[in-house]
Scaffold this active site. Structure first.
Site, short mmCIF file in Angstrom:
data_model
loop_
_atom_site.label_atom_id
_atom_site.label_comp_id
_atom_site.label_asym_id
_atom_site.label_seq_id
_atom_site.Cartn_x
_atom_site.Cartn_y
_atom_site.Cartn_z
N GLY A 1 0.85 -1.37 0.40
CA GLY A 1 -0.07 0.59 0.10
C GLY A 1 1.27 1.04 -0.22
O GLY A 1 0.89 1.91 0.83
N ALA A 2 1.59 1.23 -0.87
CA ALA A 2 2.77 2.20 -1.13
C ALA A 2 2.77 3.35 -1.92
O ALA A 2 3.72 4.17 -1.84
CB ALA A 2 4.26 1.73 -0.47
N GLY B 1 -1.01 7.90 0.71
CA GLY B 1 -1.56 8.24 1.63
C GLY B 1 -0.10 8.18 2.62
O GLY B 1 1.07 8.19 2.19
N ILE B 2 -0.26 7.25 3.47
CA ILE B 2 1.08 7.38 5.10
C ILE B 2 1.31 5.76 4.24
O ILE B 2 3.28 5.92 4.90
CB ILE B 2 0.24 6.03 6.58
CG1 ILE B 2 -0.75 4.82 6.06
CG2 ILE B 2 -1.11 8.25 6.37
CD1 ILE B 2 -1.45 4.52 7.01
N GLY B 3 1.16 5.62 3.40
CA GLY B 3 1.95 4.17 3.05
C GLY B 3 3.93 5.40 2.30
O GLY B 3 4.83 4.87 2.40
N SER C 1 -5.65 -0.53 13.76
CA SER C 1 -6.73 0.76 14.19
C SER C 1 -7.29 0.74 15.03
O SER C 1 -7.17 -0.32 15.86
CB SER C 1 -7.56 0.98 12.80
OG SER C 1 -8.03 2.22 13.13
N TYR D 1 -14.69 -3.99 8.94
CA TYR D 1 -13.27 -3.29 9.26
C TYR D 1 -12.38 -3.44 10.60
O TYR D 1 -11.41 -3.78 10.61
CB TYR D 1 -13.56 -1.41 8.56
CG TYR D 1 -11.93 -0.81 8.89
CD1 TYR D 1 -11.02 -0.75 7.44
CD2 TYR D 1 -12.20 0.06 9.66
CE1 TYR D 1 -9.83 -0.12 8.02
CE2 TYR D 1 -10.42 1.01 10.05
CZ TYR D 1 -9.53 0.31 9.18
OH TYR D 1 -8.50 1.21 9.25
#
Length: 286
Positions: free
Chosen positions: A13-14, A17-19, A142, A167
């Site tokens: 997931g790079a 966003g945060i990735g 999370s 989720y």
């Protein structure tokens, strides 16, 4: 890890966003970063941007749809063929789906992407990670896990499905997996920790149409920036002071307590067994 020079870090997931922020900052510290993304054009553009921002040319791209078990197996094979060591595996890819969907394997998509992909990819790479020790595995969970419990008779939401419920349970599964893997890897030189990035304004959730898509767009201005959200992942992946620290859950770069359900060792062992069966991996593992 006082320096990240000569280290290899795999980040799922790079490309958003945060990735993407984590990949950028870890590259800035000198690591070879391997970006795992789905879209070839976007992934290549992100890799070029990271090199331009950091001056680090050691930014690689591998492509995979992590909701597909065949794709995860292919990805693991490519990683093992290309990289003689893996110093950090940052399992970051995840999503929320407004309606119940099935993957190509016939598995509910939230559970498949958010939990089984972590489990499968980590286990397929585990011998290489152990051979690279001291090494780290970082799982993005999370605070949404709080209040969730796993119903092993309905793990895939066939009887009752809600987007947030699915989720939350997947994020609880991330913690159960983290703690069980940490127990199994005790003394190996490989640490396993989980992180809570906080509510972050990224592309997360915007894959959904209708009300869910509207909600994520409305709350985006109230959320953390990707840089703020990535800070804990970067800290846990790289900080020298965490050498040897394992089986913890971090928020705002501090170890915090996770829910009582996340510490249910029997549930963690059962989830491991079920996950191994669902992914065709040996249950012994680690």
């Amino acid at each position: 890890m006082s320096t990240l020079n000569d280290t290899t870090i795999i980040i799922t997931g790079a490309t958003n966003g945060i990735g993407q922020v984590a990949a950028t900052e870890l590259a800035r510290m000198g690591a070879r970063v391997v970006l795992v993304g789905r879209d070839a054009q976007k992934s290549a553009a992100v890799a070029q941007a990271i090199t331009a921002q950091t001056g680090n040319p050691a930014v690689d791209v591998l492509l995979a749809d992590l909701s597909s078990q065949a794709e995860v197996r292919r990805l693991a094979g490519e990683i093992l063929a290309r990289y003689p060591r893996i110093d950090v595996l940052l399992n970051n890819a995840g999503a929320v789906f407004g309606s119940r969907q099935l993957t190509v394997d016939g598995i509910e998509r939230t559970f498949a992407l958010n939990h089984l992909a972590y489990f499968q990819l980590t286990n397929l790479l585990l011998e290489r990670i152990k051979a690279s020790a001291p090494a780290r595995i970082v799982n993005v969970s999370s605070a949404a896990h709080s209040g969730a419990t796993l119903d092993f008779d309905d793990l895939q939401g066939q009887r009752r499905y809600s987007a947030f419920g699915a989720y939350s349970k997947s994020k609880l599964a991330n913690l159960l997996f983290t703690y069980e893997l940490a127990r199994r890897l005790a003394g190996s030189g490989v640490t396993v920790n989980a992180v809570h990035p906080g509510p972050v304004a990224t592309g997360f959730g915007r894959n959904n149409g209708g009300l869910w898509g509207v909600v994520f767009r409305l709350i985006a201005p109230l959320m953390r920036t990707p840089a703020q959200g990535a800070a804990t992942s970067i800290y846990v992946a790289s900080s020298p002071e965490l050498a040897g620290v394992s089986g913890k859950y971090f928020s705002d770069s501090k170890a915090v307590e996770s829910s009582r359900a996340s510490h249910d060792a029997a549930a963690a062992a059962r989830l491991w067994q079920v996950s191994a069966e669902m992914t065709g991996l040996p249950a012994a593992g680690a």
